[in-house]
Write an enzyme that holds these catalytic residues in place. Structure first.
Site, PDB file in Angstrom:
ATOM      1  N   ARG A 166       0.826  -1.202   0.000  1.00 25.74           N
ATOM      2  CA  ARG A 166       0.000   0.000   0.000  1.00 25.74           C
ATOM      3  C   ARG A 166       0.862   1.254   0.000  1.00 25.74           C
ATOM      4  NH1 ARG A 166      -4.104  -0.583   4.398  1.00 25.74           N
ATOM      5  NH2 ARG A 166      -5.174  -1.719   2.753  1.00 25.74           N
ATOM      6  N   TYR A 167       1.909   1.244   0.785  1.00 26.14           N
ATOM      7  CA  TYR A 167       2.784   2.406   0.886  1.00 26.14           C
ATOM      8  C   TYR A 167       4.016   2.175   0.012  1.00 26.14           C
ATOM      9  CZ  TYR A 167      -0.093   3.165   5.046  1.00 26.14           C
ATOM     10  OH  TYR A 167      -1.142   3.329   5.906  1.00 26.14           O
ATOM     11  N   ARG A 170       7.234   0.032   1.778  1.00 23.89           N
ATOM     12  CA  ARG A 170       7.074  -1.076   2.713  1.00 23.89           C
ATOM     13  C   ARG A 170       5.897  -1.968   2.328  1.00 23.89           C
ATOM     14  NH1 ARG A 170       5.890   3.843   4.325  1.00 23.89           N
ATOM     15  NH2 ARG A 170       4.064   4.323   5.606  1.00 23.89           N
ATOM     16  N   CYS A 179      -3.701 -17.493  15.369  1.00 24.54           N
ATOM     17  CA  CYS A 179      -3.259 -16.693  16.512  1.00 24.54           C
ATOM     18  C   CYS A 179      -3.430 -17.530  17.772  1.00 24.54           C
ATOM     19  CB  CYS A 179      -4.127 -15.448  16.662  1.00 24.54           C
ATOM     20  SG  CYS A 179      -3.837 -14.252  15.376  1.00 24.54           S
ATOM     21  N   CYS A 183      -8.532 -12.235  19.541  1.00 21.30           N
ATOM     22  CA  CYS A 183      -8.907 -10.988  20.215  1.00 21.30           C
ATOM     23  C   CYS A 183     -10.255 -10.538  19.668  1.00 21.30           C
ATOM     24  CB  CYS A 183      -7.860  -9.920  19.974  1.00 21.30           C
ATOM     25  SG  CYS A 183      -6.182 -10.492  20.281  1.00 21.30           S
ATOM     26  N   CYS A 186     -10.372  -7.908  16.808  1.00 20.30           N
ATOM     27  CA  CYS A 186      -9.419  -8.107  15.702  1.00 20.30           C
ATOM     28  C   CYS A 186      -9.923  -7.521  14.381  1.00 20.30           C
ATOM     29  CB  CYS A 186      -9.173  -9.604  15.521  1.00 20.30           C
ATOM     30  SG  CYS A 186      -8.008  -9.946  14.204  1.00 20.30           S
ATOM     31  N   ARG A 188      -8.896  -8.490  11.520  1.00 23.61           N
ATOM     32  CA  ARG A 188      -8.996  -9.558  10.513  1.00 23.61           C
ATOM     33  C   ARG A 188      -9.939 -10.669  10.978  1.00 23.61           C
ATOM     34  NH1 ARG A 188      -2.954  -8.572  10.103  1.00 23.61           N
ATOM     35  NH2 ARG A 188      -2.910  -6.769   8.709  1.00 23.61           N
ATOM     36  N   ASP A 347     -10.809  -0.273  14.441  1.00 22.91           N
ATOM     37  CA  ASP A 347     -11.301  -0.233  13.053  1.00 22.91           C
ATOM     38  C   ASP A 347     -12.786  -0.557  12.968  1.00 22.91           C
ATOM     39  OD1 ASP A 347      -8.860   0.449  11.941  1.00 22.91           O
ATOM     40  OD2 ASP A 347      -8.204  -1.631  11.795  1.00 22.91           O
ATOM     41  N   ASP A 384      -7.005   4.324  11.061  1.00 22.16           N
ATOM     42  CA  ASP A 384      -6.659   3.651   9.805  1.00 22.16           C
ATOM     43  C   ASP A 384      -7.890   3.771   8.913  1.00 22.16           C
ATOM     44  OD1 ASP A 384      -4.897   2.335   8.216  1.00 22.16           O
ATOM     45  OD2 ASP A 384      -4.569   0.665   9.590  1.00 22.16           O
ATOM     46  N   LYS A 391      -3.068   5.348   7.351  1.00 19.04           N
ATOM     47  CA  LYS A 391      -3.175   5.853   8.726  1.00 19.04           C
ATOM     48  C   LYS A 391      -3.148   7.375   8.758  1.00 19.04           C
ATOM     49  CE  LYS A 391      -0.671   1.887  10.576  1.00 19.04           C
ATOM     50  NZ  LYS A 391      -0.249   1.350   9.262  1.00 19.04           N
TER      51      LYS A 391
HETATM   52  S1  SF4 Z   1      -5.615  -8.728  17.015  1.00 20.33           S
HETATM   53 FE1  SF4 Z   1      -6.194 -10.355  15.551  1.00 20.33          FE
HETATM   54  S2  SF4 Z   1      -4.304 -10.796  14.422  1.00 20.33           S
HETATM   55 FE2  SF4 Z   1      -3.718  -9.687  16.285  1.00 20.33          FE
HETATM   56  S3  SF4 Z   1      -3.252 -11.285  17.792  1.00 20.33           S
HETATM   57 FE3  SF4 Z   1      -5.382 -10.706  18.091  1.00 20.33          FE
HETATM   58  S4  SF4 Z   1      -6.557 -12.142  16.841  1.00 20.33           S
HETATM   59 FE4  SF4 Z   1      -4.437 -12.242  16.149  1.00 20.33          FE
END
Ligand code: SF4
Length: 468
Positions: A166-167, A170, A179, A183, A186, A188, A347, A384, A391
């Site tokens: 995207r940038y 990088r 994972c 979380c 998250c 994703r 997000d 973001d 960002k």
């Molecule tokens: S925020 Fe999402 S990608 Fe990051 S550690 Fe937690 S579950 Fe995994």
């Protein structure tokens, strides 16, 4: 000749569940556990107090019967993740209604918590900030129509599978979606329901080919999922091949292991990382209670291996949305030599709306920290943008007015100063400044609202302080 990775496996025994494209998040199934099956996890009936100073966690309340050798072994934790509501009820009191709700939620958004992270939760507090990050909420589906699946449009910016460019200088390399903990906030989250995957050797090779051909790329961010779920050997294979590309200057690893399973940061991993520097590591502490002796030791091992550690936290409702909590978090991070880097606005992701805060909360937090604690402790608050806009840093507004040669600035205490600004003649690119506000009219407006001007005397005549 291209070097082939033998297998795209992670370091956990019982490989089938973790092979590329075939695995399930229920990776602590009985078949993969060879040393200590999950069935051995039973809540300790004798709720002993933990020995002071040995650990900041509830380990001895939940897992007092687990041997130190197992507790110190990240693979034990990974195999014994809590992934069902039934397992969870052994540790966290849940009403029948809550259990039904959680089962509904986990059909869409699975559950996975390491024993270590679970031991940080206060089971008697439904509003515990650690719990909110790990234990599903019915609001994930009740408010599930709000937000977007992929607000950052990472799929659109994926040049080859797993590589987001995207940038200009990088790229982001997504090696797996696995994972140790899922979380609840998250970004994703969309990936969770497609089962677990690790990039195949061919996919990794395609990413490396792209890097070799694009000489403007100097910074590779390895992320996931969590890339440290790969075995150290597998990770070394990929990192060593990136390192052979001469225009790649730095490698960054994004991982939450130091927070949710710090035992992963072992000597073998640190020795490997130290061979391929400069490698930076970004981790994800959200609350000061996550800074345990175990987490501090993990960060210390990384630092001693020459890996600088930065923190990217996410602003979450009811978790870390006050000045007090953020200050304690960031001061605690500095004490373990981890630099608070970003504070992200949560997000706009489906299933996270209940954890999101208005942007103004983040700005107020930065305002409440700036000047009151070390500048090093103040992260950059960023949004973001969706649609891959990138960002955007957001700051409290300290510039009240601007004119040729001067600014009207507000300091952290609300005092207002006139600041003499050197003329921009040597910087033609600055010839067309942002629209000017008439300083005197702003100053007089402030006066009219019964604010006092105070001069600091002859030495500072040009510096007028407007004091509230
Ligand atoms: S925020 Fe999402 S990608 Fe990051 S550690 Fe937690 S579950 Fe995994």
């Amino acid at each position: 000749m291209k070097k082939q990775v033998k297998t795209a496996s992670v370091a956990i025994k019982g490989k089938p569940v973790l092979e590329a494209g075939k695995c399930s998040l229920e990776s602590n199934s009985k078949s993969e556990v060879e040393e200590e099956p999950p069935s051995k996890i039973i809540i300790s009936i004798n709720l002993e107090e933990e020995p002071p100073g040995k650990s900041a966690t509830n380990r001895y309340r939940f897992f007092g019967y687990i041997a130190d050798s197992s507790w110190g072994d990240w693979k034990w934790h990974f195999r014994n993740r809590i992934t069902t509501v039934e397992q969870l009820t052994k540790f966290i009191p849940l009403t029948i209604e809550e259990q039904i709700q959680l089962k509904l939620v986990t059909q869409r958004y699975p559950l996975s918590v390491t024993p270590y992270y679970l031991s940080l939760i206060n089971p008697d507090d439904p509003d515990d900030p650690i719990r909110k990050q790990a234990i599903p909420s019915i609001l994930e589906i009740a408010m599930g129509m709000m937000g977007l699946e992929d607000p950052l449009e990472e799929k659109r910016d994926s040049i080859v599978p797993g590589l987001v460019h995207r940038y200009p200088d990088r790229v982001l390399m997504v090696l797996t979606n696995i994972c140790p903990m899922l979380c609840r906030h998250c970004t994703r989250k969309r990936e969770w329901r497609y089962g677990s995957w690790v990039r195949t050797p061919d996919e990794v090779e395609a990413m490396l080919d792209y890097l070799r051909q694009h000489k403007t790329v100097r910074d590779v961010v390895i992320s996931g999922g969590d890339p440290l779920t790969l075995s150290t050997r597998h990770l070394e294979d990929i990192i060593s091949r990136i390192r052979k590309i001469s225009h790649i200057e730095i490698i960054r690893i994004g991982t939450r292991f130091p927070v949710v399973l710090p035992q992963r940061i072992d000597d073998e991993l640190c020795a490997m990382l130290s061979r391929y520097g400069p490698i930076w590591l970004n981790t994800h502490f959200n609350h000061y209670r996550e800074i345990t002796p175990e987490a501090a030791a993990a960060c210390d091992r990384l630092l001693r291996s020459g890996v600088p550690v930065n923190n990217q936290s996410v602003l979450l409702r009811g978790v870390n949305d006050t000045v007090e909590i953020q200050t304690k978090l960031c001061q605690g991070l500095l004490r373990i030599k981890v630099r608070p880097y970003y504070l992200f606005q949560c997000d706009e992701v489906q299933g996270t709306e209940h954890l999101r805060t208005p942007v103004e909360v983040g700005i107020k937090i930065i305002e409440g920290m700036r000047g009151y604690t070390s500048g090093l402790a103040v992260p950059t608050f960023v949004v973001d943008l969706h649609q891959g806009g990138g960002k955007v840093p957001l700051q409290p507004n300290y510039v009240l007015a601007q004119a040729e040669g001067q600014l009207l600035l507000r300091n952290y205490e609300g005092h207002i100063f006139r600041y003499r600004n050197p003329r921009a003649v040597a910087y033609p690119e600055l010839a067309a400044p942002v629209p000017e506000l008439a300083i005197d009219s702003v100053a007089s407006l402030i006066t009219e609202t019964e604010l006092q001007f105070q001069s600091q005397g002859a030495r500072d005549e040009s510096r007028v302080i407007v004091r509230s």
